[in-house]
Design a protein around this motif. Structure first.
Motif: not given
Ligand SMILES: C[S@@+](CC[C@H](N)C(=O)[O-])C[C@H]1O[C@@H](n2cnc3c(N)ncnc32)[C@H](O)[C@@H]1O
Length: 373
Positions: A225-231, A248-257, A268-270, A288-291
């Motif tokens: 569930l937490l891998h490079a293709d996960a968002t 760290q787990r190479k996931m792509h993240v939309e950071a909201v704040d 990191t470009g991620l 996304v895979d994770w909120l």
């Protein structure tokens, strides 16, 4: 060898749970409810600021029956769950070992064999003082247990598997003697999950998500569930401790704040940064895979938001903190759980709910919801 069959006949007099100091009332409320729902009858003994709660059973019960009825994972506020077979209230400080040995000889069933034995004290200032004594005392205690064949003899360092015998010192002259069983306890000493702070992480909050991931997800689930293709979307992400764990787990993240994110993380470009209100934000690149969410807000508002993301199909799974600054923390958690579960069930979503007051948490409980197709 765990000789669990013979241990079944060990009569259990009470349930001892460790918690953060100041959370005794919340834990007692939870323990009383969980026990009542499982037809385990007794009452909780609370001494404020002691870091533990003892639930005394009206009638001693068998270890296996209790272990089947009450699950450690059910108890949000418990760091450890020990089945107590004796409480020695007045120990002679000059010869504590002999008194413990006498009790063990009286109560431990024939063939009882623990895999490990630990000596513990509460996670409080007094408990820390006592911890020095506990460390010293563990050596003669283990020797005595081995001499009587109550403790496995092995020179190799074992992971905690099989029965563990716990001697939990309330103070220098009082000790709870109990056992814990595999799959129904914390594997950590004193129930404390110690983690090393990664020097390049932007905030100490990173340890909360690391502990949550390791507590709620098995190693297999983490891989799946937490891998490079996960968002992921991280609501209330600044300065980026939680995003750091995902990156760290190479996931792509939309950071909201509205606050600024750590520059090294952005490099990191991620990470895609959105200076926005977490209550209005929608995922920019589809589901996304994770909120994940660590916003400091009313627990009912956050619960509502988490339910909405899962029901609307914006996220598959969620890990979030519910901030609980009030006295009625248990009630607030129950209300949040009832509301989220109601909405997910109405939407026909299958899911698992896990919640824990983690060691790295403050006045907050972390929840993990994993949905299944
Ligand atoms: C406890 S901090 C998060 C720390 C972060 N998880 C980390 O590991 O570094 C809470 C954050 O939530 C943000 N926050 C609070 N309300 C928010 C809202 N309505 N929308 C977006 N962010 C919010 C705050 O700006 C703050 O940065």
């Amino acid at each position: 060898m765990t000789n669990s069959a013979s241990s079944d006949s060990l009569p259990i007099k009470g349930v001892l749970c460790y918690c953060r100091s100041g959370y005794e009332q919340n834990l007692a409320q939870e323990l009383e409810q969980v026990c009542a729902q499982s037809d385990v009858f007794g009452y909780a003994k609370i001494i404020p600021q002691t870091g533990y709660v003892y639930f005394s059973l009206f009638t001693p019960a068998s270890l296996s029956a209790l272990n089947a009825k009450i699950q450690f994972s059910q108890l949000m506020f418990a760091r450890q769950l020990v089945w107590v077979f004796e409480y020695i209230q007045v120990l002679d400080r000059s010869d504590r070992l002999v008194q413990i040995q006498t009790v063990c000889a009286d109560l431990l069933p024939a063939e009882f064999l623990a895999k490990t034995a630990v000596v513990e004290s509460a996670d409080t200032e007094d408990g820390k003082e006592l911890a020095k004594f506990c460390r010293k005392f563990s050596v003669p205690l283990r020797q005595m247990l081995r001499q009587h064949d109550w403790l496995y003899r092995s020179k190799s360092k074992q992971p905690i598997v099989g029965i563990t015998l716990h001697a939990f010192f309330e103070h220098g002259s009082a000790v709870y003697l109990g056992v814990t069983l595999p799959n129904n306890r914390s594997a950590h000493e004193n129930g404390i999950y110690r983690l090393k702070f990664p020097q390049d992480a932007p905030s100490r909050s990173t340890l909360k998500l690391e502990e949550a991931i390791n507590t709620f997800l098995t190693p297999t689930q983490q891989k799946e569930l937490l891998h490079a293709d996960a968002t992921a979307v991280d609501l209330g992400a600044c300065p980026g401790g939680w995003t750091y764990q995902l990156v760290q787990r190479k996931m792509h993240v939309e950071a909201v704040d509205n606050g600024a994110m750590d520059e090294a993380l952005m490099a990191t470009g991620l990470v895609t940064y959105a200076p926005a209100d977490g209550f209005k934000y929608q995922p920019q690149y589809g589901k996304v895979d994770w909120l994940v969410c660590d916003m400091i807000e009313q627990p009912n508002r956050v619960a509502q938001l988490m339910a909405q993301w899962l029901v609307d199909g914006w996220a598959t799974n969620a890990i979030f903190n519910l901030k609980l600054p009030m006295k009625q923390r248990f009630t607030a958690m129950q209300n949040a759980q009832v509301e989220i579960e109601k909405q997910l069930k109405q939407a026909g979503i299958s899911f698992t709910w896990q919640a824990k007051h983690l060691y790295h948490n403050r006045d907050e409980v972390t929840v993990c919801i994993i949905t299944t197709p």
